[in-house]
Write a protein that holds these residues in place. Structure first.
Motif, PDB file in Angstrom:
ATOM      1  N   VAL A 230      46.551  35.591  37.779  1.00  8.92           N
ATOM      2  CA  VAL A 230      46.794  35.735  39.208  1.00  8.92           C
ATOM      3  C   VAL A 230      46.387  34.421  39.856  1.00  8.92           C
ATOM      4  CG1 VAL A 230      46.320  37.066  41.288  1.00  8.92           C
ATOM      5  CG2 VAL A 230      46.259  38.184  39.061  1.00  8.92           C
ATOM      6  N   SER A 237      51.542  35.022  42.652  1.00  2.20           N
ATOM      7  CA  SER A 237      52.281  35.239  41.409  1.00  2.20           C
ATOM      8  C   SER A 237      53.107  34.025  41.015  1.00  2.20           C
ATOM      9  CB  SER A 237      53.214  36.451  41.567  1.00  2.20           C
ATOM     10  OG  SER A 237      54.114  36.254  42.643  1.00  2.20           O
ATOM     11  N   TYR A 244      56.168  38.572  36.745  1.00  7.71           N
ATOM     12  CA  TYR A 244      55.958  39.379  37.948  1.00  7.71           C
ATOM     13  C   TYR A 244      57.281  39.895  38.523  1.00  7.71           C
ATOM     14  CZ  TYR A 244      50.998  38.332  38.311  1.00  7.71           C
ATOM     15  OH  TYR A 244      49.647  38.273  38.085  1.00  7.71           O
ATOM     16  N   PRO A 249      50.718  41.046  43.517  1.00 11.19           N
ATOM     17  CA  PRO A 249      49.391  41.648  43.405  1.00 11.19           C
ATOM     18  C   PRO A 249      48.656  41.775  44.727  1.00 11.19           C
ATOM     19  CG  PRO A 249      49.298  39.353  42.783  1.00 11.19           C
ATOM     20  CD  PRO A 249      50.744  39.644  43.101  1.00 11.19           C
ATOM     21  N   PHE A 263      49.723  45.779  44.543  1.00 10.59           N
ATOM     22  CA  PHE A 263      49.017  46.150  43.312  1.00 10.59           C
ATOM     23  C   PHE A 263      49.155  47.634  43.002  1.00 10.59           C
ATOM     24  CE2 PHE A 263      45.305  47.232  40.732  1.00 10.59           C
ATOM     25  CZ  PHE A 263      45.233  46.164  39.845  1.00 10.59           C
ATOM     26  N   LYS A 269      52.898  47.721  37.830  1.00 10.16           N
ATOM     27  CA  LYS A 269      52.556  48.232  36.500  1.00 10.16           C
ATOM     28  C   LYS A 269      53.525  47.669  35.461  1.00 10.16           C
ATOM     29  CE  LYS A 269      50.665  52.488  38.461  1.00 10.16           C
ATOM     30  NZ  LYS A 269      50.773  53.958  38.576  1.00 10.16           N
ATOM     31  N   LEU A 272      52.384  44.127  34.720  1.00 10.49           N
ATOM     32  CA  LEU A 272      51.228  44.130  33.826  1.00 10.49           C
ATOM     33  C   LEU A 272      51.650  44.387  32.380  1.00 10.49           C
ATOM     34  CD1 LEU A 272      48.491  46.091  35.828  1.00 10.49           C
ATOM     35  CD2 LEU A 272      48.518  43.659  35.283  1.00 10.49           C
ATOM     36  N   ARG A 276      51.018  41.834  29.343  1.00  9.26           N
ATOM     37  CA  ARG A 276      50.215  42.296  28.199  1.00  9.26           C
ATOM     38  C   ARG A 276      50.975  42.115  26.884  1.00  9.26           C
ATOM     39  NH1 ARG A 276      49.240  48.523  28.184  1.00  9.26           N
ATOM     40  NH2 ARG A 276      51.451  48.366  27.644  1.00  9.26           N
ATOM     41  N   LYS A 482      40.645  43.837  41.201  1.00  9.96           N
ATOM     42  CA  LYS A 482      42.036  43.683  40.759  1.00  9.96           C
ATOM     43  C   LYS A 482      42.138  42.674  39.621  1.00  9.96           C
ATOM     44  CE  LYS A 482      44.538  44.614  45.118  1.00  9.96           C
ATOM     45  NZ  LYS A 482      45.387  43.983  46.156  1.00  9.96           N
ATOM     46  N   ASN A 483      41.495  41.535  39.789  1.00 11.77           N
ATOM     47  CA  ASN A 483      41.602  40.493  38.781  1.00 11.77           C
ATOM     48  C   ASN A 483      40.923  40.875  37.479  1.00 11.77           C
ATOM     49  OD1 ASN A 483      42.935  37.831  39.842  1.00 11.77           O
ATOM     50  ND2 ASN A 483      41.842  38.724  41.558  1.00 11.77           N
ATOM     51  N   VAL A 486      43.405  43.200  35.806  1.00 13.84           N
ATOM     52  CA  VAL A 486      44.503  42.432  35.212  1.00 13.84           C
ATOM     53  C   VAL A 486      44.045  41.807  33.900  1.00 13.84           C
ATOM     54  CG1 VAL A 486      45.962  40.398  35.474  1.00 13.84           C
ATOM     55  CG2 VAL A 486      45.690  41.969  37.394  1.00 13.84           C
TER      56      VAL A 486
END
Length: 526
Positions: A230, A237, A244, A249, A263, A269, A272, A276, A482-483, A486
């Motif tokens: 982030v 983003s 993104y 976010p 977020f 989601k 993310l 990931r 949040k971070n 993430v």
């Protein structure tokens, strides 16, 4: 004192590689609105429209966008003082630590605040909300600069206003980031520039598992790197836009005119999940969480990765030059935004803000901010630096480039030997004023023009996110959470369900709703 809360949040966010330190001290000498009505000269006399006292000294706190010590800041400072007749004190923390040091300075009390600071995004709105910035609306409206007819970017200035008031001045457009790909890597992997996410991901796979750098070893490179998952600025983003896509976010305003927290939406989601999966596959630099922008640039120059989302325009030349100085192929392909992105985002422009503790704000606006865009020697200094230090018109050869007497050219970089300067603080390609006498207008490299034009044709403007008391109270902790979430999802591989259960359990959902409600209440009260 709220500033102490925000400073603590800022430190926590640094540890979590986070995004925003919101707000600052409410203990300033005068509030933003009061400062406009009661500002005084250095002698305590009220300054009238045509009776603005010239400051004897101006103190500024700046990041690395202003000429740095390794680039002979001393020569820059002396030249500015010679042009203006004003003593200049420059406080310049390390670029990546700038906002942390700024927060600490404001926490120490108004007596320690500089006259001028550089701010962007939530930092700007947060400091303005706290009354730490002087309202320069009247100064701008009554300025010689506005009356000159030279300003071409009034919409940029208007987009910086908070509830109709101007607390910071954008001396240039923000510009934005687009994605660069090393052409030699594409060619070795027999790929074309990607147009969709699937093609983008396939390119990252080839750059990670194959031999795109041509050293005969498969799998010793990776696809992409970034300064955090982030970003610390706005848009947050912008360094990983392909992952993104339409997700954000932070707080956004919907088509219905109402604010929401990106977020909390389903599309985040999805972002993310994409991050990931790509991280687990090794396509994303494993040090992304802790990288600074300089770390990424150096890795890019060393051919450790092949895809870099970074600033359009002048930086296209900087990246090319530094790759070649490192003995690498410097040809880059600037990508049009892939189908799923639609358009890159141009954030609100950084601003020069005058603090509400400044004793002569009208004088600082007139003799510092206005002169920066004077179309003459001072604008030349801010754009290209000092003659015979950063640029020259002497007949000479610089890095195999030969120049005739009288031909404007930049000098070899002091900080990055083997490369030539492209600009200093102001990028002429992002100017908001007419500058017919720009001596470097014919020196802009083709790659810089191409990337800037591509960005301009494929970008959308971001809206400034206002601040509220509720945001100043909760957004530091919310952003830290949040971070951290993430990082847990991307690096640790936890499930999306587990991540959002933590968001709910640790107060994130509640803080988020309170902030959204406060933003919408403020919106309805306009």
């Amino acid at each position: 004192m709220r500033v102490k809360k925000m400073l603590a949040a800022g430190m926590a966010m640094t540890m979590a590689a986070s995004m925003v330190l919101s707000g600052c001290s409410s203990g300033s000498k005068t509030s933003g609105s009061a400062a406009n009505a009661e500002s005084s000269t250095a002698t305590g006399e009220t300054a009238g429209k045509n009776d603005i006292k010239k400051p004897e000294k101006i103190t500024i706190m700046v990041n690395g966008t202003v000429t740095t010590k390794p680039n002979n800041r001393e020569a820059f400072e002396k030249k500015w003082e010679a042009l203006t007749g004003i003593d200049l004190e420059i406080i310049q923390p390390d670029h990546d630590a700038y906002f942390d040091v700024l927060g600490q300075t404001f926490a120490s009390g108004p007596e320690n605040w500089p006259d001028l600071i550089i701010l962007n995004g939530s930092y700007y709105t947060g400091y303005a909300e706290e009354g730490a910035l002087w309202d320069m609306t009247d100064a701008w409206n009554n300025s010689e600069l506005k009356a000159s007819g030279r300003v071409t970017g009034e919409e940029v200035i208007d987009n910086t206003k908070i509830n109709g008031k101007l607390f910071g001045f954008p001396v240039a457009r923000r510009g934005g980031c687009l994605t660069y790909v090393k052409k030699a890597w594409l060619d070795r992997c027999e790929l074309k520039a990607p147009e969709t996410y699937d093609e983008y991901l396939n390119m990252l796979k080839a750059f990670t598992e194959g031999d795109p750098d041509g050293n005969g070893i498969n799998g010793d490179t990776y696809g992409v790197s970034a300064a955090g998952f982030v970003g610390q600025g706005d848009p947050s983003s912008n360094y990983l836009p392909e992952f993104y896509q339409d997700a954000k976010p932070n707080f956004e305003k919907g088509e219905d005119g109402l604010w929401y927290d990106g977020f909390t939406k389903d599309n985040f989601k999805g972002a993310l999940t994409r991050l990931r999966d790509a991280y687990a596959a090794g396509y994303i630099d494993k040090e992304t969480l802790t990288n600074g922008t300089k770390d990424c640039r150096n890795k890019f120059y060393e051919d450790k990765f092949g895809v870099f989302t970074y600033w359009a325009g002048t930086w296209a030349s900087n990246l090319k030059n530094n790759l070649e100085a490192n003995g690498k192929d410097g040809e880059l392909v600037p990508l049009k935004p892939i189908k799923e992105i639609g358009a890159y985002e141009e954030g609100t422009a950084p601003v020069w803000a005058i603090t509400s503790s400044c004793e002569n704000p009208e004088g600082v606006f007139k003799y510092f901010i206005e002169t920066m865009l004077d179309g003459g020697d001072t604008q030349l200094l801010w754009s290209y630096g000092v003659e015979d230090v950063h640029w020259s018109k002497k007949a000479e050869t610089i890095l195999d480039n030969t120049y005739a007497e009288g031909q404007f050219h930049t000098k070899e970089s002091l900080e990055q030997p083997g490369t030539q300067y492209t600009k200093q603080h102001l990028d002429p390609m992002l100017s908001i004023v007419k500058w017919d006498e720009d001596p470097g207008k014919d020196t802009v490299k083709e790659e810089a023009k191409v990337s800037q034009e591509l960005f301009n044709k494929n970008c959308r403007q971001a809206s400034i996110i206002p601040s509220t008391d509720v945001m100043a109270t909760y957004n530091g902790d919310l952003t830290t959470l949040k971070n951290s979430i993430v990082a847990d999802v991307v690096v640790q591989g936890i499930s999306i369900e587990e991540a959002y259960a933590r968001f709910e359990k640790e107060g994130g959902a509640e803080w988020s709703k309170k902030i959204v409600d406060s933003l919408n209440e403020q919106e309805s009260a306009k």
